[in-house]
Design a protein around this motif. Sequence first.
Motif, PDB file in Angstrom:
ATOM      1  N   UNK A 285       0.857  -1.191   0.000  1.00  0.00           N
ATOM      2  CA  UNK A 285       0.000   0.000   0.000  1.00  0.00           C
ATOM      3  C   UNK A 285       0.888   1.233   0.000  1.00  0.00           C
ATOM      4  N   UNK A 286       0.512   2.203  -0.810  1.00  0.00           N
ATOM      5  CA  UNK A 286       1.162   3.513  -0.812  1.00  0.00           C
ATOM      6  C   UNK A 286       0.027   4.508  -0.631  1.00  0.00           C
ATOM      7  N   UNK A 287       0.095   5.320   0.420  1.00  0.00           N
ATOM      8  CA  UNK A 287      -1.060   6.151   0.744  1.00  0.00           C
ATOM      9  C   UNK A 287      -0.654   7.500   1.312  1.00  0.00           C
ATOM     10  N   UNK A 288      -1.653   8.250   1.736  1.00  0.00           N
ATOM     11  CA  UNK A 288      -1.403   9.569   2.301  1.00  0.00           C
ATOM     12  C   UNK A 288      -0.816  10.494   1.255  1.00  0.00           C
ATOM     13  N   UNK A 289       0.212  11.247   1.646  1.00  0.00           N
ATOM     14  CA  UNK A 289       0.890  12.158   0.728  1.00  0.00           C
ATOM     15  C   UNK A 289       2.226  11.586   0.268  1.00  0.00           C
ATOM     16  N   UNK A 290       2.359  10.269   0.269  1.00  0.00           N
ATOM     17  CA  UNK A 290       3.606   9.617  -0.126  1.00  0.00           C
ATOM     18  C   UNK A 290       3.981   9.970  -1.558  1.00  0.00           C
ATOM     19  N   UNK A 291       5.297  10.063  -1.813  1.00  0.00           N
ATOM     20  CA  UNK A 291       5.829  10.290  -3.149  1.00  0.00           C
ATOM     21  C   UNK A 291       6.825   9.175  -3.426  1.00  0.00           C
ATOM     22  N   UNK A 292       6.470   8.282  -4.338  1.00  0.00           N
ATOM     23  CA  UNK A 292       7.313   7.142  -4.685  1.00  0.00           C
ATOM     24  C   UNK A 292       7.754   7.335  -6.124  1.00  0.00           C
ATOM     25  N   UNK A 293       9.069   7.379  -6.338  1.00  0.00           N
ATOM     26  CA  UNK A 293       9.589   7.755  -7.653  1.00  0.00           C
ATOM     27  C   UNK A 293      10.694   6.824  -8.109  1.00  0.00           C
ATOM     28  N   UNK A 294      11.193   7.131  -9.298  1.00  0.00           N
ATOM     29  CA  UNK A 294      12.393   6.482  -9.819  1.00  0.00           C
ATOM     30  C   UNK A 294      12.270   4.984  -9.931  1.00  0.00           C
ATOM     31  N   UNK A 295      13.247   4.282  -9.336  1.00  0.00           N
ATOM     32  CA  UNK A 295      13.344   2.826  -9.438  1.00  0.00           C
ATOM     33  C   UNK A 295      12.764   2.126  -8.206  1.00  0.00           C
ATOM     34  N   UNK A 296      11.761   2.714  -7.600  1.00  0.00           N
ATOM     35  CA  UNK A 296      11.147   2.107  -6.419  1.00  0.00           C
ATOM     36  C   UNK A 296      10.558   0.746  -6.755  1.00  0.00           C
TER      37      UNK A 296
ATOM     38  N   UNK B 285       7.773   0.469   2.344  1.00  0.00           N
ATOM     39  CA  UNK B 285       7.509   1.901   2.236  1.00  0.00           C
ATOM     40  C   UNK B 285       7.131   2.464   3.604  1.00  0.00           C
ATOM     41  N   UNK B 286       7.784   3.554   3.989  1.00  0.00           N
ATOM     42  CA  UNK B 286       7.491   4.242   5.245  1.00  0.00           C
ATOM     43  C   UNK B 286       7.139   5.690   4.931  1.00  0.00           C
ATOM     44  N   UNK B 287       6.103   6.210   5.561  1.00  0.00           N
ATOM     45  CA  UNK B 287       5.635   7.565   5.305  1.00  0.00           C
ATOM     46  C   UNK B 287       5.568   8.319   6.635  1.00  0.00           C
ATOM     47  N   UNK B 288       6.214   9.487   6.660  1.00  0.00           N
ATOM     48  CA  UNK B 288       6.209  10.331   7.849  1.00  0.00           C
ATOM     49  C   UNK B 288       5.589  11.670   7.468  1.00  0.00           C
ATOM     50  N   UNK B 289       4.507  12.033   8.120  1.00  0.00           N
ATOM     51  CA  UNK B 289       3.823  13.283   7.788  1.00  0.00           C
ATOM     52  C   UNK B 289       4.043  14.333   8.877  1.00  0.00           C
ATOM     53  N   UNK B 290       3.848  15.582   8.508  1.00  0.00           N
ATOM     54  CA  UNK B 290       3.979  16.678   9.461  1.00  0.00           C
ATOM     55  C   UNK B 290       5.409  16.963   9.862  1.00  0.00           C
ATOM     56  N   UNK B 291       6.345  16.863   8.909  1.00  0.00           N
ATOM     57  CA  UNK B 291       7.756  17.068   9.231  1.00  0.00           C
ATOM     58  C   UNK B 291       8.328  18.287   8.511  1.00  0.00           C
ATOM     59  N   UNK B 292       9.379  18.844   9.087  1.00  0.00           N
ATOM     60  CA  UNK B 292      10.088  19.957   8.464  1.00  0.00           C
ATOM     61  C   UNK B 292       9.430  21.301   8.682  1.00  0.00           C
ATOM     62  N   UNK B 293      10.043  22.308   8.096  1.00  0.00           N
ATOM     63  CA  UNK B 293       9.550  23.688   8.247  1.00  0.00           C
ATOM     64  C   UNK B 293       8.136  23.868   7.728  1.00  0.00           C
ATOM     65  N   UNK B 294       7.852  23.232   6.598  1.00  0.00           N
ATOM     66  CA  UNK B 294       6.517  23.429   5.999  1.00  0.00           C
ATOM     67  C   UNK B 294       5.579  22.261   6.272  1.00  0.00           C
ATOM     68  N   UNK B 295       5.873  21.494   7.311  1.00  0.00           N
ATOM     69  CA  UNK B 295       4.997  20.400   7.776  1.00  0.00           C
ATOM     70  C   UNK B 295       4.596  19.498   6.600  1.00  0.00           C
ATOM     71  N   UNK B 296       5.590  18.952   5.919  1.00  0.00           N
ATOM     72  CA  UNK B 296       5.356  18.107   4.743  1.00  0.00           C
ATOM     73  C   UNK B 296       5.471  16.625   5.037  1.00  0.00           C
ATOM     74  N   UNK B 297       5.699  15.857   3.974  1.00  0.00           N
ATOM     75  CA  UNK B 297       5.777  14.397   4.063  1.00  0.00           C
ATOM     76  C   UNK B 297       7.147  13.902   3.620  1.00  0.00           C
ATOM     77  N   UNK B 298       7.720  13.013   4.412  1.00  0.00           N
ATOM     78  CA  UNK B 298       8.969  12.335   4.078  1.00  0.00           C
ATOM     79  C   UNK B 298       8.611  10.886   3.768  1.00  0.00           C
ATOM     80  N   UNK B 299       8.996  10.414   2.590  1.00  0.00           N
ATOM     81  CA  UNK B 299       8.713   9.043   2.183  1.00  0.00           C
ATOM     82  C   UNK B 299      10.028   8.292   2.005  1.00  0.00           C
ATOM     83  N   UNK B 300      10.109   7.096   2.569  1.00  0.00           N
ATOM     84  CA  UNK B 300      11.275   6.223   2.407  1.00  0.00           C
ATOM     85  C   UNK B 300      10.785   4.915   1.806  1.00  0.00           C
TER      86      UNK B 300
END
Length: 199
Positions: free
Chosen positions: A108-119, A127-142
């Motif tokens: 499953x890939x959900x929320x505001x995840x961004x999966x690109x390239x050779x994923x 896939x791990x999704x972290x929301x509400x991070x950084x200065x602009x409260x964005x999403x970090x996807x691993x």
Amino acid sequence: MIKKYEIIKADSILIGTHILYRIKALRDFSGVKAGDLGGYIKSEENLCHNGTAWVGGNAWVSGNARVYGNAQVYGGAWVYGSAQVSGNAKVYGNAQVCGMAQVCGDARVCGDARVRGEAEIKQERDCQIFTGVGRNIGTLTAYRTKDGSVELTRDCFRGTIGEFRKASEKSHADNPKIKQHYELLLQAIELWFGEGDAA
């Protein structure tokens, strides 16, 4: 082959330079009823008529992207480029899957995840999704890539854990709280994709 949907030429949207068309189910299958409206696709090459794959809601699939098997793309999700979503995979929310990325199996890939390239996401743990991070409260996807490595995306950043760590140290030198927050997230990602595989 019995078609399971038709393209409604009168209901279209313009995404960049591509015109995408709404789909409509022609028969019942896997929770979809004949007459149900789906999301938007560029052509029948994007969504296979075999299996129970479906593009629903306001989701859209364009370019050379393909959705097949029993995969589901719905909500406000975007699948484009040459990405593939297959098996029993689900892409939903406002997630984006693009490039040569593959989402398959029961992933499953959900929320505001961004999966690109050779994923290559074969299972939920890829896939791990972290929301509400950084200065602009964005999403970090691993996520796991085809060569087994881990890649991260955050806004316009795409790279390795080490590259992200360096970029974060430079970008947030004046804000130790954000820098420390990112470092803790990176340690969690390393744990998940490193030691987590042996669990």
